[in-house]
Design a protein around this motif. Structure first.
Motif, PDB file in Angstrom:
ATOM      1  N   ALA A   1       0.829  -1.095  -0.239  1.00 22.17           N
ATOM      2  CA  ALA A   1       0.042  -0.056  -0.063  1.00 22.17           C
ATOM      3  C   ALA A   1       0.886   1.214   0.066  1.00 22.17           C
ATOM      4  N   LEU A   2       1.956   1.247   0.595  1.00 23.65           N
ATOM      5  CA  LEU A   2       3.113   2.328   0.819  1.00 23.65           C
ATOM      6  C   LEU A   2       3.513   2.363  -0.614  1.00 23.65           C
ATOM      7  N   PHE A   3       3.987   1.454  -1.301  1.00 22.02           N
ATOM      8  CA  PHE A   3       4.438   1.541  -2.527  1.00 22.02           C
ATOM      9  C   PHE A   3       3.356   2.266  -3.495  1.00 22.02           C
ATOM     10  N   GLU A   4       2.185   2.095  -3.554  1.00 22.48           N
ATOM     11  CA  GLU A   4       1.111   2.569  -4.455  1.00 22.48           C
ATOM     12  C   GLU A   4       0.950   3.951  -4.008  1.00 22.48           C
ATOM     13  N   VAL A   5       1.179   4.479  -2.947  1.00 28.61           N
ATOM     14  CA  VAL A   5       1.077   5.884  -2.275  1.00 28.61           C
ATOM     15  C   VAL A   5       2.425   6.514  -3.096  1.00 28.61           C
ATOM     16  N   GLU A   6       3.428   5.889  -2.893  1.00 23.94           N
ATOM     17  CA  GLU A   6       4.309   6.472  -3.577  1.00 23.94           C
ATOM     18  C   GLU A   6       4.480   6.732  -5.294  1.00 23.94           C
ATOM     19  N   THR A   7       3.809   5.854  -5.743  1.00 20.64           N
ATOM     20  CA  THR A   7       3.509   5.821  -7.282  1.00 20.64           C
ATOM     21  C   THR A   7       2.770   7.064  -7.483  1.00 20.64           C
ATOM     22  N   ARG A   8       1.627   7.313  -6.704  1.00 15.02           N
ATOM     23  CA  ARG A   8       0.729   8.421  -6.793  1.00 15.02           C
ATOM     24  C   ARG A   8       1.331   9.737  -6.635  1.00 15.02           C
ATOM     25  N   LEU A   9       2.333   9.730  -5.464  1.00 13.26           N
ATOM     26  CA  LEU A   9       2.937  10.912  -5.248  1.00 13.26           C
ATOM     27  C   LEU A   9       4.067  11.378  -6.443  1.00 13.26           C
ATOM     28  N   GLU A  10       4.796  10.270  -7.015  1.00 14.78           N
ATOM     29  CA  GLU A  10       5.576  10.712  -8.030  1.00 14.78           C
ATOM     30  C   GLU A  10       4.704  11.274  -9.121  1.00 14.78           C
ATOM     31  N   GLU A  11       3.540  10.626  -9.455  1.00 12.82           N
ATOM     32  CA  GLU A  11       3.020  10.974 -10.571  1.00 12.82           C
ATOM     33  C   GLU A  11       2.147  12.573 -10.363  1.00 12.82           C
ATOM     34  N   ALA A  12       1.720  12.847  -9.155  1.00 14.10           N
ATOM     35  CA  ALA A  12       1.257  14.261  -8.933  1.00 14.10           C
ATOM     36  C   ALA A  12       2.373  15.520  -8.883  1.00 14.10           C
ATOM     37  N   ILE A  13       3.737  14.884  -8.351  1.00 14.25           N
ATOM     38  CA  ILE A  13       4.588  15.793  -8.703  1.00 14.25           C
ATOM     39  C   ILE A  13       5.068  16.068 -10.012  1.00 14.25           C
ATOM     40  N   ALA A  14       5.163  14.947 -10.935  1.00 15.89           N
ATOM     41  CA  ALA A  14       5.817  14.945 -12.308  1.00 15.89           C
ATOM     42  C   ALA A  14       4.546  15.850 -12.932  1.00 15.89           C
ATOM     43  N   ALA A  15       3.339  15.615 -12.766  1.00 21.05           N
ATOM     44  CA  ALA A  15       2.459  16.296 -13.461  1.00 21.05           C
ATOM     45  C   ALA A  15       2.202  17.618 -13.227  1.00 21.05           C
TER      46      ALA A  15
ATOM     47  N   ASP B   1       5.049  19.337 -12.218  1.00 24.94           N
ATOM     48  CA  ASP B   1       6.490  19.905 -12.506  1.00 24.94           C
ATOM     49  C   ASP B   1       7.092  20.715 -11.396  1.00 24.94           C
ATOM     50  N   VAL B   2       6.804  20.183 -10.273  1.00 21.48           N
ATOM     51  CA  VAL B   2       7.248  21.072  -9.231  1.00 21.48           C
ATOM     52  C   VAL B   2       8.433  20.383  -8.427  1.00 21.48           C
ATOM     53  N   GLY B   3       9.010  19.078  -8.729  1.00 19.44           N
ATOM     54  CA  GLY B   3      10.280  18.925  -8.052  1.00 19.44           C
ATOM     55  C   GLY B   3      10.151  17.432  -8.158  1.00 19.44           C
ATOM     56  N   ASP B   4      10.875  16.449  -7.455  1.00 20.94           N
ATOM     57  CA  ASP B   4      11.060  15.015  -7.157  1.00 20.94           C
ATOM     58  C   ASP B   4      10.707  14.525  -6.013  1.00 20.94           C
TER      59      ASP B   4
ATOM     60  N   PHE C   1      10.037  11.451   1.574  1.00 14.98           N
ATOM     61  CA  PHE C   1      11.133  12.806   1.273  1.00 14.98           C
ATOM     62  C   PHE C   1      10.841  13.271  -0.135  1.00 14.98           C
ATOM     63  N   MET C   2      10.450  14.471  -0.359  1.00 17.90           N
ATOM     64  CA  MET C   2      10.219  15.355  -1.450  1.00 17.90           C
ATOM     65  C   MET C   2      11.001  16.556  -1.640  1.00 17.90           C
ATOM     66  N   TYR C   3      11.470  16.901  -2.518  1.00 15.08           N
ATOM     67  CA  TYR C   3      12.357  18.086  -2.965  1.00 15.08           C
ATOM     68  C   TYR C   3      12.084  18.780  -4.322  1.00 15.08           C
ATOM     69  N   GLY C   4      12.318  20.131  -4.175  1.00 16.90           N
ATOM     70  CA  GLY C   4      11.804  21.049  -5.459  1.00 16.90           C
ATOM     71  C   GLY C   4      12.107  22.477  -5.021  1.00 16.90           C
ATOM     72  N   PRO C   5      12.121  23.370  -5.866  1.00 14.64           N
ATOM     73  CA  PRO C   5      12.461  24.615  -5.665  1.00 14.64           C
ATOM     74  C   PRO C   5      11.423  25.565  -4.871  1.00 14.64           C
ATOM     75  N   ASP C   6      10.058  25.151  -4.735  1.00 16.48           N
ATOM     76  CA  ASP C   6       9.002  25.675  -3.805  1.00 16.48           C
ATOM     77  C   ASP C   6       8.309  24.913  -3.074  1.00 16.48           C
ATOM     78  N   ALA C   7       8.443  24.792  -1.902  1.00 14.08           N
ATOM     79  CA  ALA C   7       7.896  23.807  -0.714  1.00 14.08           C
ATOM     80  C   ALA C   7       6.267  23.899  -0.762  1.00 14.08           C
ATOM     81  N   ASP C   8       5.931  25.012  -0.901  1.00 16.83           N
ATOM     82  CA  ASP C   8       4.428  25.313  -1.030  1.00 16.83           C
ATOM     83  C   ASP C   8       3.701  24.660  -2.317  1.00 16.83           C
ATOM     84  N   ALA C   9       4.550  24.606  -3.537  1.00 18.05           N
ATOM     85  CA  ALA C   9       3.971  24.353  -4.639  1.00 18.05           C
ATOM     86  C   ALA C   9       3.921  22.843  -4.650  1.00 18.05           C
ATOM     87  N   LEU C  10       5.133  22.329  -4.135  1.00 14.81           N
ATOM     88  CA  LEU C  10       5.272  20.711  -3.873  1.00 14.81           C
ATOM     89  C   LEU C  10       4.144  20.244  -2.876  1.00 14.81           C
TER      90      LEU C  10
END
Length: 103
Positions: A19-33, A35-38, A54-63
């Protein structure tokens, strides 16, 4: 580019990480869509009791805005606490905002 972070601590309660891996996939997809980080990965206790994302990008609020709904809808995560860091995580002087997202 300045690096901000969104760090999510949570209770999990299982050694089955499917279930955690499924959440991670959805997080990756949302971040990529958005375009706010990794999405950088997780740390999970050996007994599955709790963990950190852990997630990183140029704008914590947007991420955070990109992943907020995914975190709220993830039934396998409870007691979700979020830390927004407005600068490098190894800099003790950066502004941080911490709050509970859901019980």
């Amino acid at each position: 580019m300045e690096e901000h972070a969104v760090i999510v601590n949570f209770d999990y309660g299982s050694t089955d990480l499917g279930a955690l891996f499924e959440v991670e996939t959805r997080l990756e997809e949302a971040i990529a869509a958005a375009d706010v980080g990794d999405y950088d990965g997780n740390e999970i206790a050996v007994d599955g009791s709790d963990g950190t994302l852990f997630m990183y990008g140029p704008d914590a609020d947007a991420l955070f805005a990109a992943v907020r709904e995914t975190l709220l809808k993830s039934a396998c995560l409870s007691n979700v606490r979020v830390s927004l860091q407005y600068g490098p995580v190894d800099d003790d002087d950066v502004r941080r905002t911490e709050f509970a997202l859901k019980e």
